[in-house]
Design a protein around this motif. Structure first.
Motif, PDB file in Angstrom:
ATOM      1  N   ALA A   1       0.828  -1.207   0.000  1.00 24.10           N
ATOM      2  CA  ALA A   1       0.000   0.000   0.000  1.00 24.10           C
ATOM      3  C   ALA A   1       0.863   1.258   0.000  1.00 24.10           C
ATOM      4  O   ALA A   1       0.566   2.244  -0.687  1.00 24.10           O
ATOM      5  CB  ALA A   1      -0.929   0.003   1.218  1.00 24.10           C
ATOM      6  N   GLY A   2       1.944   1.225   0.775  1.00 27.53           N
ATOM      7  CA  GLY A   2       2.828   2.381   0.822  1.00 27.53           C
ATOM      8  C   GLY A   2       3.518   2.640  -0.503  1.00 27.53           C
ATOM      9  O   GLY A   2       3.636   3.794  -0.940  1.00 27.53           O
ATOM     10  N   VAL A   3       3.964   1.574  -1.158  1.00 26.63           N
ATOM     11  CA  VAL A   3       4.595   1.736  -2.463  1.00 26.63           C
ATOM     12  C   VAL A   3       3.587   2.277  -3.477  1.00 26.63           C
ATOM     13  O   VAL A   3       3.911   3.136  -4.304  1.00 26.63           O
ATOM     14  CB  VAL A   3       5.193   0.392  -2.941  1.00 26.63           C
TER      15      VAL A   3
ATOM     16  N   ALA B   1       4.035   7.683   3.708  1.00 31.99           N
ATOM     17  CA  ALA B   1       4.870   7.767   4.913  1.00 31.99           C
ATOM     18  C   ALA B   1       4.172   7.104   6.094  1.00 31.99           C
ATOM     19  O   ALA B   1       4.813   6.415   6.907  1.00 31.99           O
ATOM     20  CB  ALA B   1       5.182   9.233   5.220  1.00 31.99           C
ATOM     21  N   PHE B   2       2.860   7.289   6.210  1.00 36.31           N
ATOM     22  CA  PHE B   2       2.100   6.627   7.275  1.00 36.31           C
ATOM     23  C   PHE B   2       2.182   5.107   7.137  1.00 36.31           C
ATOM     24  O   PHE B   2       2.270   4.376   8.136  1.00 36.31           O
ATOM     25  CB  PHE B   2       0.646   7.094   7.228  1.00 36.31           C
ATOM     26  N   ALA B   3       2.166   4.622   5.905  1.00 41.04           N
ATOM     27  CA  ALA B   3       2.229   3.175   5.668  1.00 41.04           C
ATOM     28  C   ALA B   3       3.544   2.575   6.161  1.00 41.04           C
ATOM     29  O   ALA B   3       3.589   1.392   6.513  1.00 41.04           O
ATOM     30  CB  ALA B   3       2.031   2.875   4.186  1.00 41.04           C
ATOM     31  N   VAL B   4       4.606   3.372   6.167  1.00 49.21           N
ATOM     32  CA  VAL B   4       5.892   2.872   6.667  1.00 49.21           C
ATOM     33  C   VAL B   4       5.775   2.478   8.138  1.00 49.21           C
ATOM     34  O   VAL B   4       6.261   1.422   8.564  1.00 49.21           O
ATOM     35  CB  VAL B   4       6.995   3.934   6.485  1.00 49.21           C
ATOM     36  N   ALA B   5       5.119   3.335   8.918  1.00 49.77           N
ATOM     37  CA  ALA B   5       4.958   3.037  10.348  1.00 49.77           C
ATOM     38  C   ALA B   5       4.167   1.753  10.545  1.00 49.77           C
ATOM     39  O   ALA B   5       4.483   0.938  11.431  1.00 49.77           O
ATOM     40  CB  ALA B   5       4.267   4.208  11.042  1.00 49.77           C
ATOM     41  N   GLN B   6       3.134   1.543   9.735  1.00 53.67           N
ATOM     42  CA  GLN B   6       2.334   0.342   9.855  1.00 53.67           C
ATOM     43  C   GLN B   6       3.110  -0.897   9.399  1.00 53.67           C
ATOM     44  O   GLN B   6       2.968  -1.980   9.979  1.00 53.67           O
ATOM     45  CB  GLN B   6       1.049   0.493   9.037  1.00 53.67           C
ATOM     46  N   THR B   7       3.920  -0.742   8.355  1.00 52.42           N
ATOM     47  CA  THR B   7       4.746  -1.867   7.899  1.00 52.42           C
ATOM     48  C   THR B   7       5.723  -2.280   9.002  1.00 52.42           C
ATOM     49  O   THR B   7       5.894  -3.481   9.284  1.00 52.42           O
ATOM     50  CB  THR B   7       5.523  -1.490   6.627  1.00 52.42           C
ATOM     51  N   LYS B   8       6.367  -1.309   9.591  1.00 55.93           N
ATOM     52  CA  LYS B   8       7.309  -1.598  10.677  1.00 55.93           C
ATOM     53  C   LYS B   8       6.626  -2.303  11.835  1.00 55.93           C
ATOM     54  O   LYS B   8       7.177  -3.245  12.440  1.00 55.93           O
ATOM     55  CB  LYS B   8       7.948  -0.300  11.174  1.00 55.93           C
ATOM     56  N   ARG B   9       5.416  -1.883  12.127  1.00 52.64           N
ATOM     57  CA  ARG B   9       4.665  -2.464  13.252  1.00 52.64           C
ATOM     58  C   ARG B   9       4.438  -3.962  13.067  1.00 52.64           C
ATOM     59  O   ARG B   9       4.486  -4.736  14.017  1.00 52.64           O
ATOM     60  CB  ARG B   9       3.336  -1.719  13.381  1.00 52.64           C
ATOM     61  N   HIS B  10       4.207  -4.361  11.817  1.00 53.21           N
ATOM     62  CA  HIS B  10       3.870  -5.757  11.560  1.00 53.21           C
ATOM     63  C   HIS B  10       5.017  -6.555  10.958  1.00 53.21           C
ATOM     64  O   HIS B  10       4.840  -7.740  10.648  1.00 53.21           O
ATOM     65  CB  HIS B  10       2.670  -5.827  10.603  1.00 53.21           C
ATOM     66  N   ALA B  11       6.155  -5.900  10.792  1.00 53.56           N
ATOM     67  CA  ALA B  11       7.245  -6.558  10.061  1.00 53.56           C
ATOM     68  C   ALA B  11       7.856  -7.703  10.879  1.00 53.56           C
ATOM     69  O   ALA B  11       7.976  -7.642  12.088  1.00 53.56           O
ATOM     70  CB  ALA B  11       8.331  -5.555   9.718  1.00 53.56           C
ATOM     71  N   ALA B  12       8.238  -8.726  10.167  1.00 50.57           N
ATOM     72  CA  ALA B  12       9.003  -9.832  10.735  1.00 50.57           C
ATOM     73  C   ALA B  12       9.920 -10.344   9.649  1.00 50.57           C
ATOM     74  O   ALA B  12       9.515 -10.510   8.514  1.00 50.57           O
ATOM     75  CB  ALA B  12       8.071 -10.945  11.214  1.00 50.57           C
ATOM     76  N   ARG B  13      11.138 -10.575   9.980  1.00 50.03           N
ATOM     77  CA  ARG B  13      12.120 -11.060   9.003  1.00 50.03           C
ATOM     78  C   ARG B  13      11.728 -12.427   8.489  1.00 50.03           C
ATOM     79  O   ARG B  13      11.466 -13.348   9.265  1.00 50.03           O
ATOM     80  CB  ARG B  13      13.512 -11.146   9.646  1.00 50.03           C
ATOM     81  N   VAL B  14      11.656 -12.558   7.146  1.00 47.49           N
ATOM     82  CA  VAL B  14      11.292 -13.836   6.545  1.00 47.49           C
ATOM     83  C   VAL B  14      12.384 -14.220   5.577  1.00 47.49           C
ATOM     84  O   VAL B  14      12.672 -13.489   4.629  1.00 47.49           O
ATOM     85  CB  VAL B  14       9.946 -13.748   5.795  1.00 47.49           C
ATOM     86  N   ASP B  15      13.012 -15.329   5.773  1.00 52.18           N
ATOM     87  CA  ASP B  15      14.068 -15.802   4.866  1.00 52.18           C
ATOM     88  C   ASP B  15      13.741 -17.215   4.392  1.00 52.18           C
ATOM     89  O   ASP B  15      13.011 -17.932   5.054  1.00 52.18           O
ATOM     90  CB  ASP B  15      15.424 -15.799   5.573  1.00 52.18           C
TER      91      ASP B  15
END
Length: 402
Positions: free
Chosen positions: A226-228, A388-402
């Motif tokens: 969404a942010g992109v 910019a608001f979407a960045v904060a939400q992405t960070k909130r839910h982010a988890a490293r996936v490899d």
């Protein structure tokens, strides 16, 4: 001995890959993405149409970029870059070149839109960054930054060169020559980058739909996408219409082209210090700040009719757009599973391209209707704030996936 030869081959391909992909970035972005903004007024006069139909051509290219990236991303994961660089990209460049011979607006829209979308699906950051990630995931952050440093020269090379060709030979030649150069570099890239070597065996979803379903369940991926999308709405409007807006604000065509090229050079300010800034501030803060810079630039371009505000616009837009191109890839590397990176990058590119494709059409219609670019630039600025608001939400839910 065989392991040593294999390691030397991997190292050699990776060493050559970055500069050739960098040159490809300059040529493909320059052939239509940046050049279009220089030529839009002349094309409109030559074909006797307004901004909205020409915005449709650019929008079609953006949308096709996204739609085709769904296919090319999976092709990259399964078959490597050879078909993309040796077949898909060249076909797109040829179609863009033929758009310079269009005599009716529908011909231009189809040739330019389809050609731009096809070439971009093979040669824009969505694929070239994915190639680097597939080569070596551990070193991908640094290589993405270096690739976007190469890409920073697309605008300062393409805009003045296109303006020179337009002024000297007309808008048709100014389309054909850059498209021909892009064609040659695609073929060279296909020759140099014979395959994407894998240093580790990466786990990949068995089907494309399984990869999509898995990603959709991740909130961080949804917010990132969404942010992109919102960021590309703002940047696409800004990049397509910046020269026209600067001329509306009071600059000459030559001065507007000069400042537009300078904006591209100053994208380096958003990329050269990025490695150090990442260690100090982190990618979340930097990406949010970069998108807010784009929001500010959307306002500044409206008052860029004098040297002071034009320079301020160039600096802020350059830093913001320059940093976004690298940081989007770095954040994607954080939230998107590596094994399906090409396919899922294609999905993100598709959604982003919808925003980037629709934005010029809407902006062109708003400008034609109101007689001024003020409302279109305001909408673009609000989109950048939402990104910019979407960045904060992405960070909130982010988890490293490899």
């Amino acid at each position: 001995a065989e392991d040593g030869i294999r390691d030397d081959l991997v190292t050699g391909v990776q060493t050559c890959a970055l500069p050739i992909l960098g040159v490809l970035t300059i040529c493909v972005y320059g052939s239509w993405y940046y050049g279009f903004g220089v030529l839009i007024d002349d094309i409109g006069q030559g074909l006797e149409v307004g901004s909205a139909p020409l915005g449709l051509a650019f929008g079609l290219a953006q949308i096709l970029l996204g739609a085709l990236s769904l296919v090319t991303g999976r092709m990259l994961d399964r078959f490597g870059p050879q078909v993309l660089l040796g077949v898909v990209g060249p076909v797109g460049a040829i179609l863009v070149g033929f758009s310079g011979r269009a005599v009716e607006v529908w011909q231009f829209v189809i040739l330019f839109g389809v050609g731009g979308g096809v070439s971009a699906a093979a040669g824009f950051y969505g694929m070239t960054q994915a190639m680097l990630v597939r080569m070596d995931p551990a070193a991908s952050t640094q290589r993405i930054i270096r690739l976007t440093i190469w890409g920073a020269f697309a605008s300062p090379v393409a805009i003045p060169a296109t303006e020179l060709l337009r002024r000297t030979f007309g808008w048709r030649v100014a389309i054909e020559v850059p498209a021909g150069v892009a064609l040659c570099v695609f073929l060279l890239s296909a020759r140099v980058i014979r395959r994407v070597p894998r240093q580790v065996e990466l786990q990949r979803s068995s089907t494309w739909m399984q990869a999509i379903r898995s990603a959709v369940q991740m909130r961080a991926v949804r917010w990132h996408t969404a942010g992109v999308f919102c960021a590309y709405v703002a940047m696409s409007t800004l990049l397509v219409f910046q020269l026209s807006i600067m001329q509306w604000a009071g600059l000459s065509a030559a001065a507007a082209a000069g400042f537009g090229g300078a904006r591209g050079i100053l994208q380096l300010l958003g990329r050269l210090p990025l490695q150090r800034a990442l260690h100090r501030y982190g990618h979340w803060v930097l990406l949010a700040g970069a998108r807010l810079c784009v929001a500010a630039a959307c306002g500044l371009v409206l008052v860029s009719g004098n040297a002071v505000t034009a320079v301020l616009y160039v600096v802020i837009a350059g830093v913001g757009i320059g940093a976004i191109s690298a940081l989007d890839g770095i954040v994607a590397r954080t939230v998107i599973p590596t094994g399906d990176f090409g396919a899922l990058s294609g999905v993100v590119t598709f959604i982003a391209a919808l925003g980037g494709g629709v934005a010029p059409v809407v902006a062109g219609r708003l400008t034609d209707t109101t007689g001024a670019p003020t409302l279109a630039a305001t909408v673009a600025a609000l989109s950048a704030v939402a990104a910019a608001f979407a960045v904060a939400q992405t960070k909130r839910h982010a988890a490293r996936v490899d």
